[in-house]
Design an enzyme around this catalytic site. Structure first.
Site, mmCIF file in Angstrom:
data_model
loop_
_atom_site.group_PDB
_atom_site.id
_atom_site.type_symbol
_atom_site.label_atom_id
_atom_site.label_comp_id
_atom_site.label_asym_id
_atom_site.label_seq_id
_atom_site.Cartn_x
_atom_site.Cartn_y
_atom_site.Cartn_z
ATOM 1 N N TYR A 100 -9.810 0.797 4.852
ATOM 2 C CA TYR A 100 -9.167 2.062 4.506
ATOM 3 C C TYR A 100 -10.183 2.943 3.771
ATOM 4 O O TYR A 100 -11.352 2.583 3.636
ATOM 5 C CB TYR A 100 -7.861 1.799 3.738
ATOM 6 C CG TYR A 100 -6.893 0.995 4.597
ATOM 7 C CD1 TYR A 100 -6.466 1.496 5.830
ATOM 8 C CD2 TYR A 100 -6.467 -0.269 4.231
ATOM 9 C CE1 TYR A 100 -5.628 0.764 6.660
ATOM 10 C CE2 TYR A 100 -5.621 -1.020 5.060
ATOM 11 C CZ TYR A 100 -5.209 -0.491 6.272
ATOM 12 O OH TYR A 100 -4.395 -1.224 7.091
ATOM 13 N N ALA B 291 0.849 -1.189 0.000
ATOM 14 C CA ALA B 291 0.000 0.000 0.000
ATOM 15 C C ALA B 291 0.884 1.239 0.000
ATOM 16 O O ALA B 291 1.667 1.453 0.925
ATOM 17 C CB ALA B 291 -0.893 -0.008 1.230
ATOM 18 N N LEU C 202 -4.681 -17.378 3.120
ATOM 19 C CA LEU C 202 -4.416 -18.738 3.579
ATOM 20 C C LEU C 202 -4.359 -19.758 2.447
ATOM 21 O O LEU C 202 -4.933 -20.841 2.536
ATOM 22 C CB LEU C 202 -5.420 -19.140 4.660
ATOM 23 C CG LEU C 202 -5.139 -18.497 6.029
ATOM 24 C CD1 LEU C 202 -6.158 -18.948 7.059
ATOM 25 C CD2 LEU C 202 -3.726 -18.806 6.523
HETATM 26 C C1 LIG Z 1 3.065 -8.092 6.739
HETATM 27 C C2 LIG Z 1 1.775 -7.914 5.990
HETATM 28 C C3 LIG Z 1 1.512 -6.682 5.394
HETATM 29 C C4 LIG Z 1 0.343 -6.501 4.647
HETATM 30 N N1 LIG Z 1 0.140 -5.320 3.964
HETATM 31 C C5 LIG Z 1 -0.887 -5.200 3.097
HETATM 32 C C6 LIG Z 1 -0.984 -4.094 2.228
HETATM 33 O O1 LIG Z 1 -0.116 -3.211 2.160
HETATM 34 N N2 LIG Z 1 -2.073 -4.028 1.424
HETATM 35 C C7 LIG Z 1 -3.036 -4.993 1.418
HETATM 36 O O2 LIG Z 1 -4.005 -4.890 0.680
HETATM 37 N N3 LIG Z 1 -2.940 -6.084 2.208
HETATM 38 C C8 LIG Z 1 -1.879 -6.220 3.018
HETATM 39 N N4 LIG Z 1 -1.735 -7.372 3.749
HETATM 40 C C9 LIG Z 1 -2.683 -8.466 3.529
HETATM 41 C C10 LIG Z 1 -2.135 -9.450 2.497
HETATM 42 O O3 LIG Z 1 -1.964 -8.832 1.233
HETATM 43 C C11 LIG Z 1 -3.065 -10.676 2.339
HETATM 44 O O4 LIG Z 1 -4.275 -10.273 1.795
HETATM 45 C C12 LIG Z 1 -3.315 -11.414 3.659
HETATM 46 O O5 LIG Z 1 -2.138 -11.518 4.419
HETATM 47 C C13 LIG Z 1 -3.900 -12.804 3.424
HETATM 48 O O6 LIG Z 1 -3.033 -13.588 2.634
HETATM 49 P P1 LIG Z 1 -2.051 -14.726 3.274
HETATM 50 O O7 LIG Z 1 -2.907 -15.664 4.035
HETATM 51 O O8 LIG Z 1 -1.390 -15.332 2.067
HETATM 52 O O9 LIG Z 1 -1.069 -14.022 4.171
HETATM 53 C C14 LIG Z 1 -0.593 -7.552 4.524
HETATM 54 C C15 LIG Z 1 -0.327 -8.770 5.167
HETATM 55 C C16 LIG Z 1 0.842 -8.966 5.865
HETATM 56 C C17 LIG Z 1 1.113 -10.311 6.485
#
Ligand SMILES: Cc1cc2nc3c(=O)[nH]c(=O)nc-3n(C[C@H](O)[C@H](O)[C@H](O)COP(=O)(O)O)c2cc1C
Length: 358
Positions: free
Chosen positions: A184, A57, A303
């Site tokens: 947001y 972001a 996930l």
């Molecule tokens: C460290 C971290 C930072 C994240 N920053 C953002 C972000 O900048 N923008 C966003 O849309 N989602 C953000 N997310 C959410 C991830 O893009 C993702 O949608 C979420 O972690 C679920 O996916 P996963 O299970 O593969 O981690 C962030 C997640 C993590 C773990």
């Protein structure tokens, strides 16, 4: 049959496979400028084989940052710094994407590891700032109360999105994602839980989605027709009386008409304690329904950790691409391992420097 390692083309951009690195805040920038950390974080995942790398972001105005250490796209200086990273990403065969954002009523918070016991909000004396939203409703007791935006201020933010879109193109990004999820600013406009306005930006579904539709229209005009323009939404608020998947399907139909090429289907983030049924691929059903019922390409996220699991979603038409966040933190080479797991090693280009390891 289309599978996880089939190329994916939108307009003039082809991803080498269906694997993307989801945007992830690194809380490591100074005044919005990317640095060596971002180069290594994003660059190593391009080396690792992902087709798409979406930078975290990036705020369109300083007050739109989630934390003081967020990336930004509000100054021309940001362009040069991103350019170098994007050049490297492209050299590795990945497509560099950017997520443009305004954090709205969830701005001015501490980076997770900097948060003192006192709370999430950064006070003025520690570099924080006053926050804004569609209505003067705080996210929770721990957050500041946002100032309700005037229509003039809404237009100013939309102008900032326009300028940041132009800068993103200058910086060499080839994939645009408008961040309209996770509570947001854009999400807080379309969710009835955070928007109690009585003017043209609040009330009916039509009015609540106005901010998103208008902003997309403004950004899409500046973003070349031949490059993918995408949006991340929260497909549901997971909350009684909130935004629903049916709303998301309707919104996605409208977004498609506005030139949105793909909807990245996340969820939640607009209330402190939603009741989420978390489990493997728990948001994939949203990507599947939006893809089928709105007739637009989708990304599934959340996930998804195993190669076979990701491959199954693509093969069964639940999503066009798969985004991974935390699993990519654990293993930047996840695509290489997924190729082995799904018997698709022919489809991967391993950097020659690393070939002896595979
Ligand atoms: C460290 C971290 C930072 C994240 N920053 C953002 C972000 O900048 N923008 C966003 O849309 N989602 C953000 N997310 C959410 C991830 O893009 C993702 O949608 C979420 O972690 C679920 O996916 P996963 O299970 O593969 O981690 C962030 C997640 C993590 C773990």
């Amino acid at each position: 049959m289309v599978h996880l390692f089939s190329p994916f083309t939108i307009k003039d951009i082809t991803l080498r496979n269906r694997i993307g690195v989801a945007p992830m805040c690194q809380y490591s920038a100074e005044d919005g400028t990317p640095n060596d950390w971002h180069m290594v974080h994003l660059g190593s995942r391009a080396v690792g084989g992902a087709g798409l790398i979406i930078a975290e972001a990036s705020a369109v105005v300083p007050e739109g940052r989630i934390s003081p250490e967020d990336l930004g796209m509000y100054k021309d200086e940001h362009v040069q710094a991103f350019k170098r990273i994007n050049q490297f990403i492209k050299e590795q065969g990945s497509v560099p994407g950017i997520q443009l954002a305004h954090a709205g009523r969830k701005a001015s918070t501490y980076a997770p590891w900097k948060q003192p016991d006192l709370g999430v909000n950064v006070p003025d004396e520690d570099g924080g700032w006053n926050i804004v939203g569609p209505s003067a409703l705080g996210f929770s007791e721990a957050f500041r109360t946002p100032k309700e935006l005037t229509v003039g201020e809404i237009k100013e933010i939309q102008e900032a999105f326009r300028q940041a879109t132009i800068r993103s193109l200058d910086a060499g990004f080839e994939w645009m994602e408008f961040h309209a999820a996770h509570g947001y600013l854009a999400h807080s406009f379309y969710s009835p839980l955070s928007n109690t306005r009585t003017d043209e930006y609040g009330g009916s579904f039509e009015n609540r989605i106005r901010f998103v539709i208008e902003t997309v229209r403004i950004m899409r005009k500046e973003w070349p027709e031949n490059l993918p323009f995408t949006i991340r939404i929260s497909s549901t608020d997971w909350q009684e009386g909130g935004w629903t998947i049916e709303d998301s399907i309707e919104l996605s139909k409208r977004l498609k008409n506005e030139g949105v090429d793909l909807v990245d289907c996340s969820s939640g983030g607009n209330t402190p304690n939603p009741s989420i049924d978390v489990g493997p691929g728990y948001q994939v059903e949203f990507a599947e329904r939006i893809r089928r019922e709105a007739g637009v390409a989708t990304a599934a996220v959340g996930l998804i950790t195993e190669g076979m699991q990701a491959d199954d979603h693509v093969r069964n038409g639940r999503a066009d691409i798969i985004l991974l966040a935390r699993e990519m933190l654990r293993d930047p080479y996840w695509p290489l391992r997924a190729a082995q797991a799904t018997h698709q090693t022919d489809h991967l280009t391993i950097p020659p420097q690393y070939e002896r390891g595979w």
